[in-house]
Motif scaffolding. Structure first.
Motif, PDB file in Angstrom:
ATOM      1  N   LEU A 132      -1.696  42.386  70.684  1.00 41.55           N
ATOM      2  CA  LEU A 132      -2.113  43.082  69.470  1.00 41.55           C
ATOM      3  C   LEU A 132      -3.566  42.793  69.119  1.00 41.55           C
ATOM      4  N   PHE A 133      -3.992  41.525  69.237  1.00 40.67           N
ATOM      5  CA  PHE A 133      -5.344  41.154  68.831  1.00 40.67           C
ATOM      6  C   PHE A 133      -6.349  41.231  69.974  1.00 40.67           C
ATOM      7  N   ILE A 134      -5.899  41.432  71.207  1.00 42.37           N
ATOM      8  CA  ILE A 134      -6.831  41.521  72.339  1.00 42.37           C
ATOM      9  C   ILE A 134      -7.030  42.969  72.764  1.00 42.37           C
ATOM     10  N   GLN A 135      -5.971  43.763  72.770  1.00 39.94           N
ATOM     11  CA  GLN A 135      -6.063  45.146  73.234  1.00 39.94           C
ATOM     12  C   GLN A 135      -6.385  46.090  72.073  1.00 39.94           C
ATOM     13  N   ARG A 136      -6.732  47.293  72.449  1.00 41.07           N
ATOM     14  CA  ARG A 136      -6.993  48.301  71.427  1.00 41.07           C
ATOM     15  C   ARG A 136      -5.724  48.691  70.689  1.00 41.07           C
ATOM     16  N   ALA A 137      -4.591  48.554  71.339  1.00 38.17           N
ATOM     17  CA  ALA A 137      -3.317  48.869  70.684  1.00 38.17           C
ATOM     18  C   ALA A 137      -2.208  48.123  71.400  1.00 38.17           C
ATOM     19  N   LEU A 138      -1.228  47.690  70.630  1.00 36.88           N
ATOM     20  CA  LEU A 138      -0.007  47.105  71.167  1.00 36.88           C
ATOM     21  C   LEU A 138       1.027  48.213  71.295  1.00 36.88           C
ATOM     22  N   ILE A 139       1.656  48.304  72.472  1.00 37.25           N
ATOM     23  CA  ILE A 139       2.673  49.327  72.712  1.00 37.25           C
ATOM     24  C   ILE A 139       4.025  48.626  72.827  1.00 37.25           C
ATOM     25  N   LEU A 140       4.913  48.900  71.874  1.00 36.26           N
ATOM     26  CA  LEU A 140       6.271  48.372  71.883  1.00 36.26           C
ATOM     27  C   LEU A 140       7.241  49.494  72.242  1.00 36.26           C
ATOM     28  N   ARG A 505      -5.075  40.351  55.251  1.00 37.22           N
ATOM     29  CA  ARG A 505      -3.918  41.070  54.718  1.00 37.22           C
ATOM     30  C   ARG A 505      -3.956  42.546  55.067  1.00 37.22           C
ATOM     31  N   ARG A 506      -5.144  43.120  55.214  1.00 33.86           N
ATOM     32  CA  ARG A 506      -5.234  44.516  55.648  1.00 33.86           C
ATOM     33  C   ARG A 506      -4.662  44.665  57.048  1.00 33.86           C
ATOM     34  N   TRP A 507      -5.001  43.748  57.946  1.00 35.08           N
ATOM     35  CA  TRP A 507      -4.460  43.797  59.299  1.00 35.08           C
ATOM     36  C   TRP A 507      -2.971  43.489  59.305  1.00 35.08           C
ATOM     37  N   ARG A 509      -0.787  44.110  57.030  1.00 30.73           N
ATOM     38  CA  ARG A 509      -0.007  45.261  56.553  1.00 30.73           C
ATOM     39  C   ARG A 509       0.205  46.269  57.670  1.00 30.73           C
ATOM     40  N   ARG A 510      -0.812  46.479  58.501  1.00 32.76           N
ATOM     41  CA  ARG A 510      -0.652  47.397  59.631  1.00 32.76           C
ATOM     42  C   ARG A 510       0.366  46.850  60.627  1.00 32.76           C
ATOM     43  N   ILE A 511       0.327  45.548  60.862  1.00 35.65           N
ATOM     44  CA  ILE A 511       1.294  44.947  61.781  1.00 35.65           C
ATOM     45  C   ILE A 511       2.707  45.073  61.218  1.00 35.65           C
ATOM     46  N   VAL A 512       2.859  44.820  59.924  1.00 30.97           N
ATOM     47  CA  VAL A 512       4.180  44.892  59.288  1.00 30.97           C
ATOM     48  C   VAL A 512       4.750  46.299  59.406  1.00 30.97           C
ATOM     49  N   ARG A 513       3.919  47.316  59.155  1.00 34.79           N
ATOM     50  CA  ARG A 513       4.412  48.693  59.260  1.00 34.79           C
ATOM     51  C   ARG A 513       4.870  49.011  60.679  1.00 34.79           C
ATOM     52  N   GLY A 514       4.102  48.558  61.664  1.00 31.07           N
ATOM     53  CA  GLY A 514       4.495  48.806  63.052  1.00 31.07           C
ATOM     54  C   GLY A 514       5.760  48.069  63.437  1.00 31.07           C
ATOM     55  N   PHE A 515       5.891  46.810  63.016  1.00 31.06           N
ATOM     56  CA  PHE A 515       7.085  46.030  63.336  1.00 31.06           C
ATOM     57  C   PHE A 515       8.323  46.603  62.645  1.00 31.06           C
TER      58      PHE A 515
END
Length: 673
Positions: A132-140, A505-507, A509-515
């Motif tokens: 998530l923090f290294i790539q442009r996007a995490l794909i789950l 917290r901005r980041w 929130r984006r992680i929480v929405r994706g999870f």
């Protein structure tokens, strides 16, 4: 044999394969930049910058990477783990109404056992922070997984027929196994004797003397289900293709995942057609068991799998989720097709609605730097790459200068020595005999590189300070890198941490929405694939208890409850409650005559935070400030006591004690026991 609801002719199928292969070539070129940047980001995180050695720069002489990117990534990884999935349970079901509360609690217990204890979903999510923090996007990806162990048990017996000399078998079921088959005694109305009938097939009778249990020569094929249910997968960046101009994955017309599978998998998935059977497909496959997908990790493989070439060769698979009109109806269909690009033959295809429980693709993309109208954006290492390169350049320049300073340029005048040697060798203890008219300075001259380490260190400190101020990573470094203006005072540290909290917290929130979206997909997979009741265990306080979840109960999940990340919601609730307490305190601390004027604005604050019944939180008839009331009561009490003492007749002792200033009306000394 696999069946499908997507009925294609051979012409439609060939046209579809050609379209997919052409789009895959376009997508590879479209995603090349994203994949290359992700590879560089991974190397930067691992402090492996061998890619810049060949440049005509300082890195051809000294190529040490300062771990600034690694420190920042590790900081945010630890923070995300602590704030989102650091404690268990990390997710819960939110009831939509009061009647759903009991159901939500039952789902909490079951899915925390299913996803947490059995499927190990939290481990997968915590591993995904690095992507998530290294790539442009995490794909789950949410998938359905079955882990079944098969073996042959020679310690179990089958029912043997002594008259025919063979083991009894039930059509469609196999041999009758001792311990599994149940026989029920039944009365024969014709003979009046009791007969043993097989419970699953009453037409079969076990006759004493004719039947007996004996060991099966080939053993009893036995299967044990280790796990059956949803599974979370992290897709490698270079195995995933999606149009970079798409706003989201759901809006993309095509999504491709590349992976390797063996022929056993292909056989279980293959769709038999009139014009192509699995035998024909098997003969077309190149018999090679080594990985086929062109990804970086396969380039380093040295293991030879030739022993399995003929039995179980490996093939490359393109899993494509497409929106396209393949039936010629004028409206695009949403479907998934599995294609072998080497043989250019489809293995299987089906409508999305038949493959996923929510009629949506199983992928979830999470990007902390998502750009406008794009499904991904620049990664964290990309954001600080220019700073990382500058720090590396300054540090390696300083390191190279120090190396040159340790080996200064030496000038030698051989004519100053008696022997006048052609080659002068210098080493410890070497003695040279100089001519009379020369001294040692005439013989040897040293030239050292100027020392500018202090200025270089200031530049490095400045860059670290800028990055620290920007991202708010207050504990990113130690020593000189931390003793900067933004971090060497209490006010500076507080301001830095406050800004860091906003960015982080901005980041988060984006992680929480994706999870939350990914967990919802996993729950929906479990809901669609559960075919029998499951017994699970949970903790009721300090006591371990057991419960039962049925397929009928789990089907109501999408209607009655909602999956949320409980830890993040709990932190938000705590922060909101603290702000509400501050608002209440401000209201109660105000003078009574000012409360009617400030109460409307304070009510708007509580309404904006989502609180209900704000009139109860800010009552109009609020009691006065307790502290002021206590002070007034004490003052009135002291005055009343003074008036009573003034009216009472004083004797000698009272007068003496009053004159001494003793507050005890009885005249007793305050230091007496």
């Amino acid at each position: 044999m696999k069946e499908t609801n997507l009925k294609l002719t051979k012409k439609q199928e060939d046209k579809l394969v050609k379209y997919v292969l052409d789009r895959v070539k376009q997508l590879k070129e479209d995603n090349r930049e994203r994949i290359e940047h992700d590879k560089i980001s991974w190397k930067t995180y691992h402090n492996d910058r061998s890619d810049r050695v060949g440049y005509d720069s300082i890195f051809s002489q000294s190529n040490m990477s300062v771990p600034m990117t690694s420190l920042i990534v590790d900081h945010f990884m630890a923070r995300a783990e602590d704030e989102i999935t650091g404690t268990s349970p990390y997710f819960k079901f939110e009831a939509q109404g009061a009647a759903d509360q009991e159901m939500a609690e039952a789902f909490d217990k079951y899915f925390n056992w299913k996803l947490e204890d059995v499927a190990k979903t939290r481990e997968r999510l915590e591993e995904s922070y690095l992507h998530l923090f290294i790539q442009r996007a995490l794909i789950l990806k949410s998938t359905y997984k079955e882990e079944i162990s098969t073996w042959y048990d020679y310690e179990r017996n089958g029912l043997f027929n002594n008259e025919r000399g063979e083991f009894e078998e039930i059509p469609g079921e196999g041999p009758i196994i001792e311990g599994e088959a149940q026989f029920i005694p039944e009365m024969n109305p014709m003979t009046g004797e009791t007969e043993m009938r097989l419970a699953t097939d009453p037409s079969f009778q076990m006759i004493p003397g004719v039947h007996e249990f004996q060991p099966l020569p080939q053993g009893v094929p036995t299967q044990q289900v280790k796990y059956k249910g949803p599974r979370s997968e992290v897709i490698d960046s270079d195995r995933f293709l999606c149009p970079t101009t798409s706003e989201s994955l759901d809006s993309s017309d095509i999504i491709v995942e590349m992976y390797d599978k063996d022929m056993r998998w292909a056989n279980s998935m293959f769709l038999e057609r009139e014009w192509l059977s699995f035998g024909d497909f098997y003969n077309l496959v190149n018999k090679d068991a080594n990985p086929r997908s062109p990804i970086e990790k396969n380039e380093d493989r040295v293991e030879n799998l030739d022993f399995d070439n003929e039995e179980n060769p490996s093939i490359q698979v393109l899993e494509c989720w497409i929106k396209r009109d393949v039936l010629g109806t004028g409206q695009p269909q949403e479907f998934c097709v599995f294609i072998d690009p080497e043989t250019e033959k489809p293995i299987y295809y089906e409508f999305v609605a038949k493959l996923t429980p929510d009629n949506r693709i199983p992928y979830t993309a999470v990007s902390i730097g998502k750009e406008r109208n794009r499904w991904c954006g620049r990664s964290l290492p990309e954001r600080i790459r220019s700073f990382q390169e500058y720090v590396d350049k300054q540090f390696n320049s300083q390191s190279y200068r120090n190396e040159l300073a340790a080996n200064p340029v030496i000038g030698v005048n051989p004519q100053a020595v008696e022997d006048e040697p052609e080659d002068v060798e210098l080493h410890a203890g070497k003695i040279f005999e100089l001519k009379d008219q020369y001294n040692i300075d005439d013989f040897l001259q040293f030239s050292a590189i100027p020392n500018v380490d202090v200025r270089t260190q200031e530049l490095i400190d400045f860059i670290f300070g800028i990055v620290q101020l920007w991202l708010g990573v207050s504990n990113m470094a130690q020593g000189d890198y931390q003793a900067l203006a933004p971090a060497n005072t209490a006010t500076g540290v507080e301001a830095t941490l406050r800004e860091a909290s906003k960015i982080g917290r901005r980041w988060m929130r984006r992680i929480v929405r994706g999870f939350e979206e990914h967990l919802t997909k996993l729950v929906q997979v479990s809901m669609a694939t559960m075919d029998e009741e499951e017994v699970f265990e949970y903790m009721e306080g300090d006591v371990r208890a057991f419960g039962v979840m049925t397929p009928e109960a789990i089907r109501n999940i999408g209607i009655n409850t909602r999956v949320i990340l409980s830890q993040d919601q709990g932190q938000r609730a705590i922060e909101k409650a603290n702000l509400a307490l501050q608002t209440q305190d401000r209201y109660f601390q105000s003078p009574p005559e000012m409360r009617p004027f400030i109460r409307p604005m304070l009510k708007r604050i509580l309404d904006a935070m989502g609180f209900e019944r704000t009139d109860e939180l800010l009552p109009q008839e609020a009691p006065p400030d307790p502290k002021s009331e206590a002070e007034i009561a004490k003052m009135l009490g002291d005055n009343a006591s003074a008036m009573e003492n003034a009216n009472e007749p004083k004797d000698g002792v009272s007068a003496a004690t009053a004159g001494m200033g003793n507050s005890n009306p009885q005249g007793a000394n305050q230091y007496q026991g």
